[in-house]
Design a protein around this motif. Structure first.
Motif, PDB file in Angstrom:
ATOM      1  N   ARG A  96      22.671 -17.765 -15.314  1.00 51.69           N
ATOM      2  CA  ARG A  96      21.377 -17.177 -15.677  1.00 51.69           C
ATOM      3  C   ARG A  96      21.308 -16.791 -17.155  1.00 51.69           C
ATOM      4  N   THR A  97      22.126 -17.459 -17.976  1.00 48.70           N
ATOM      5  CA  THR A  97      22.010 -17.271 -19.425  1.00 48.70           C
ATOM      6  C   THR A  97      21.077 -18.316 -20.039  1.00 48.70           C
ATOM      7  N   LEU A  98      20.606 -19.229 -19.232  1.00 48.76           N
ATOM      8  CA  LEU A  98      19.611 -20.228 -19.627  1.00 48.76           C
ATOM      9  C   LEU A  98      18.585 -20.326 -18.516  1.00 48.76           C
ATOM     10  N   ARG A  99      17.311 -20.398 -18.898  1.00 47.80           N
ATOM     11  CA  ARG A  99      16.246 -20.513 -17.900  1.00 47.80           C
ATOM     12  C   ARG A  99      15.850 -21.971 -17.722  1.00 47.80           C
ATOM     13  N   ALA A 100      15.639 -22.363 -16.481  1.00 46.38           N
ATOM     14  CA  ALA A 100      15.165 -23.718 -16.203  1.00 46.38           C
ATOM     15  C   ALA A 100      13.823 -23.968 -16.871  1.00 46.38           C
ATOM     16  N   GLU A 101      12.986 -22.939 -16.918  1.00 41.94           N
ATOM     17  CA  GLU A 101      11.669 -23.106 -17.540  1.00 41.94           C
ATOM     18  C   GLU A 101      11.798 -23.477 -19.011  1.00 41.94           C
ATOM     19  N   ASP A 102      12.749 -22.870 -19.706  1.00 39.61           N
ATOM     20  CA  ASP A 102      12.943 -23.194 -21.124  1.00 39.61           C
ATOM     21  C   ASP A 102      13.462 -24.621 -21.296  1.00 39.61           C
ATOM     22  N   LEU A 103      14.359 -25.022 -20.406  1.00 38.24           N
ATOM     23  CA  LEU A 103      14.903 -26.378 -20.469  1.00 38.24           C
ATOM     24  C   LEU A 103      13.806 -27.411 -20.225  1.00 38.24           C
ATOM     25  N   VAL A 104      12.950 -27.156 -19.253  1.00 42.07           N
ATOM     26  CA  VAL A 104      11.837 -28.063 -18.961  1.00 42.07           C
ATOM     27  C   VAL A 104      10.864 -28.107 -20.132  1.00 42.07           C
ATOM     28  N   HIS A 105      10.589 -26.952 -20.720  1.00 45.66           N
ATOM     29  CA  HIS A 105       9.706 -26.926 -21.902  1.00 45.66           C
ATOM     30  C   HIS A 105      10.286 -27.784 -23.026  1.00 45.66           C
ATOM     31  N   ASP A 106      11.600 -27.701 -23.252  1.00 47.85           N
ATOM     32  CA  ASP A 106      12.234 -28.513 -24.290  1.00 47.85           C
ATOM     33  C   ASP A 106      12.052 -30.001 -24.017  1.00 47.85           C
ATOM     34  N   ALA A 138       6.625 -29.725 -12.665  1.00 43.55           N
ATOM     35  CA  ALA A 138       7.965 -29.457 -13.181  1.00 43.55           C
ATOM     36  C   ALA A 138       8.086 -28.012 -13.648  1.00 43.55           C
ATOM     37  N   LEU A 139       7.064 -27.527 -14.339  1.00 38.90           N
ATOM     38  CA  LEU A 139       7.104 -26.145 -14.810  1.00 38.90           C
ATOM     39  C   LEU A 139       7.084 -25.162 -13.638  1.00 38.90           C
ATOM     40  N   ALA A 140       6.266 -25.452 -12.634  1.00 43.69           N
ATOM     41  CA  ALA A 140       6.205 -24.580 -11.464  1.00 43.69           C
ATOM     42  C   ALA A 140       7.544 -24.562 -10.729  1.00 43.69           C
ATOM     43  N   ARG A 141       8.156 -25.728 -10.605  1.00 41.71           N
ATOM     44  CA  ARG A 141       9.462 -25.828  -9.950  1.00 41.71           C
ATOM     45  C   ARG A 141      10.519 -25.038 -10.740  1.00 41.71           C
ATOM     46  N   ALA A 142      10.492 -25.177 -12.060  1.00 45.10           N
ATOM     47  CA  ALA A 142      11.465 -24.470 -12.890  1.00 45.10           C
ATOM     48  C   ALA A 142      11.308 -22.956 -12.749  1.00 45.10           C
ATOM     49  N   LYS A 143      10.069 -22.479 -12.748  1.00 48.48           N
ATOM     50  CA  LYS A 143       9.831 -21.033 -12.601  1.00 48.48           C
ATOM     51  C   LYS A 143      10.361 -20.542 -11.260  1.00 48.48           C
ATOM     52  N   ALA A 144      10.129 -21.329 -10.215  1.00 47.29           N
ATOM     53  CA  ALA A 144      10.599 -20.940  -8.878  1.00 47.29           C
ATOM     54  C   ALA A 144      12.124 -20.889  -8.832  1.00 47.29           C
ATOM     55  N   LEU A 145      12.769 -21.842  -9.478  1.00 46.02           N
ATOM     56  CA  LEU A 145      14.235 -21.857  -9.506  1.00 46.02           C
ATOM     57  C   LEU A 145      14.785 -20.663 -10.272  1.00 46.02           C
ATOM     58  N   ASP A 146      14.113 -20.305 -11.362  1.00 44.80           N
ATOM     59  CA  ASP A 146      14.561 -19.160 -12.147  1.00 44.80           C
ATOM     60  C   ASP A 146      14.465 -17.856 -11.358  1.00 44.80           C
ATOM     61  N   GLN A 147      13.527 -17.795 -10.426  1.00 41.76           N
ATOM     62  CA  GLN A 147      13.299 -16.560  -9.668  1.00 41.76           C
ATOM     63  C   GLN A 147      14.072 -16.529  -8.352  1.00 41.76           C
ATOM     64  N   ALA A 166      19.515 -30.146  -4.292  1.00 37.20           N
ATOM     65  CA  ALA A 166      20.595 -29.647  -5.156  1.00 37.20           C
ATOM     66  C   ALA A 166      20.068 -28.895  -6.370  1.00 37.20           C
ATOM     67  N   GLY A 167      18.727 -28.727  -6.448  1.00 39.25           N
ATOM     68  CA  GLY A 167      18.142 -27.912  -7.500  1.00 39.25           C
ATOM     69  C   GLY A 167      17.522 -28.651  -8.663  1.00 39.25           C
ATOM     70  N   ALA A 168      17.470 -29.988  -8.621  1.00 33.32           N
ATOM     71  CA  ALA A 168      16.929 -30.746  -9.745  1.00 33.32           C
ATOM     72  C   ALA A 168      15.432 -30.517  -9.913  1.00 33.32           C
ATOM     73  N   VAL A 169      14.979 -30.664 -11.153  1.00 32.21           N
ATOM     74  CA  VAL A 169      13.553 -30.628 -11.470  1.00 32.21           C
ATOM     75  C   VAL A 169      13.129 -32.057 -11.817  1.00 32.21           C
ATOM     76  N   VAL A 170      12.313 -32.675 -10.977  1.00 35.25           N
ATOM     77  CA  VAL A 170      11.864 -34.047 -11.227  1.00 35.25           C
ATOM     78  C   VAL A 170      10.763 -34.013 -12.273  1.00 35.25           C
TER      79      VAL A 170
END
Length: 433
Positions: free
Chosen positions: A18-28, A51-60, A110-114
């Protein structure tokens, strides 16, 4: 060329901590796609909001698995329930599958963001679509996993799914300068991928380095033994590398010959490795021809619906492939399979004194022009033999375009093959031209 700062393995670790957010990675990734997609054209569909919605859900939520929060691209030959899948053809424009392919469902679990669907050639054959090589837009990215290789090479995603029937993972990876892992036949379940040949089709992964490709494949297969570990955990002696020019060597261009020479010198200078030349059995001289006959015939039958009902929508090149497949007689087809069986029985002899082979991935660097995707001649025999292969970047042509080599292992020895490929990739010390 732009290089994202984190590997998939590094990002996975930080996402888990949790030192990196999926949402930030998707934004990049989306920023990179926005900047480069107009030129590279690697995607048929980008699922930005999903993708952004999925990333936010994974972060939470709770940590989901090996791929938690990692953005991936999915070759448009592979079904996705929430995104159009056209198989690279106007026959299936706006086609919406009823379910995810097995590999996509497992990646999500397994947690991937398509992130979306990457361009494939027409039905994963030889008619290119719009994608260009990000190393030089005037050159082909190869095929048929064109968009997947280009998207990974250009830093749009760290991981992508592809498939291979002859050379559709290895060749575009070699041309774009990335890693491609083709597992032993059946290593990743193919349900939900448009079939070309029941005995050849293999799903695989593309990434910027071998540990990343292995991580993705391990998550899809459930085989954590594929995760890259030090060679010492596989072997109690030096890695035995076989230099294999194969019977197609006369088609190797100077840049491929130079890459093989450089690789041989690096292996010989490495005390943890030994090198010997490997001459393939005489029967292997006809193996690429047998693979071609099987692939042509299988494609003509696999695409029977499209051939019989949508002939006018097929490109002239694919029409020619269909006609060539129909011209393969049942006797020729059976003889080709018998020859392949004979050659597979000699694989133990090939690997008797070596752990892996080092052999070309393609004749040379990516050809100039976008009208064809190159020649899979150096990949055909390994695909039909069902061996695991890993393309590793191994040098550059005088024009700066990447050159790749394949690390080939014995059937079922995927973990060792990946570990060897990683050690060889690192040992080659290939840096940007």
């Amino acid at each position: 060329m732009h290089k994202p700062p984190l590997s998939a393995c590094e990002a996975a670790q930080q996402l888990a901590q949790r030192t990196l957010r999926a949402e930030d990675l998707v934004h990049d990734c989306l920023e990179r796609i926005d900047a480069r997609e107009p030129e590279v054209q690697a995607w048929t569909h980008v699922a930005r909001e999903a993708a952004l919605a999925r990333a936010k859900a994974l972060d939470q939520g709770a940590h989901q698995g090996l791929l938690h929060g990692l953005p991936i691209g999915v070759k448009d030959l592979i079904d996705t329930v929430d995104m159009p899948t056209s198989y690279g053809s106007s026959v299936y424009a706006d086609h919406q599958p009823a379910s995810d392919a097995s590999c996509v469902a497992l990646a999500r679990a397994a947690g991937a963001v398509v992130m979306g669907k990457t361009v494939t050639t027409e039905f994963a054959t030889f008619q290119p679509n719009q994608t260009r090589n990000p190393r030089n837009l005037a050159h082909t990215p190869g095929g048929s996993s064109s968009g997947s290789a280009a998207a990974v090479a250009d830093g749009m995603v760290p991981l992508a799914l592809g498939s291979q029937t002859a050379g559709s993972l290895s060749r575009p990876a070699a041309y774009c300068g990335v890693v491609a892992f083709k597992p032993s036949f059946g290593g990743i379940n193919r349900a939900g991928a448009k079939p070309l040949s029941d005995t050849l089709d293999t799903l695989g992964t593309l990434a910027r380095d071998v540990p990343d490709a292995a991580l993705f494949a391990a998550a899809l297969s459930g085989r954590t033994s594929w995760l890259v570990r030090p060679l010492g955990q596989h072997l109690s002696r030096p890695l035995r590398v076989g230099l294999c020019r194969s019977y197609e060597w006369e088609q190797a261009l100077p840049e491929t010959q130079a890459a093989m020479q450089h690789a041989a010198a690096c292996v010989q200078a490495n005390s943890a490795m030994t090198l010997r030349d490997v001459l393939l059995p005489v029967d292997y001289q006809q193996l690429a021809r047998a693979q071609t006959a099987i692939q042509l015939s299988d494609q003509a039958q696999s695409f029977a619906f499209e051939r019989l009902n949508h002939w006018a929508q097929l490109s002239p090149r694919l029409q020619g492939i269909m006609q060539a497949g129909l011209a393969v007689t049942l006797e020729q087809y059976d003889q080709a399979h018998a020859w392949v069986t004979r050659c597979r029985a000699q694989l133990a002899e090939v690997f008797q004194d070596v752990d892996v082979l080092l052999t070309p991935s393609a004749p040379g660097a990516a050809p100039l022009g976008l009208e064809n995707t190159g020649d899979p001649v150096f990949c055909r025999i390994w695909t039909v033999l069902h061996t695991p292969t890993v393309n590793i970047p191994a040098g550059f042509a005088p024009n700066g375009m990447p050159v790749g080599l394949q690390v080939v292992g014995a059937v079922g020895a995927d973990g060792l093959t990946l570990a060897a490929a990683h050690a060889l990739h690192v040992g080659l010390g290939v840096s940007e031209p």
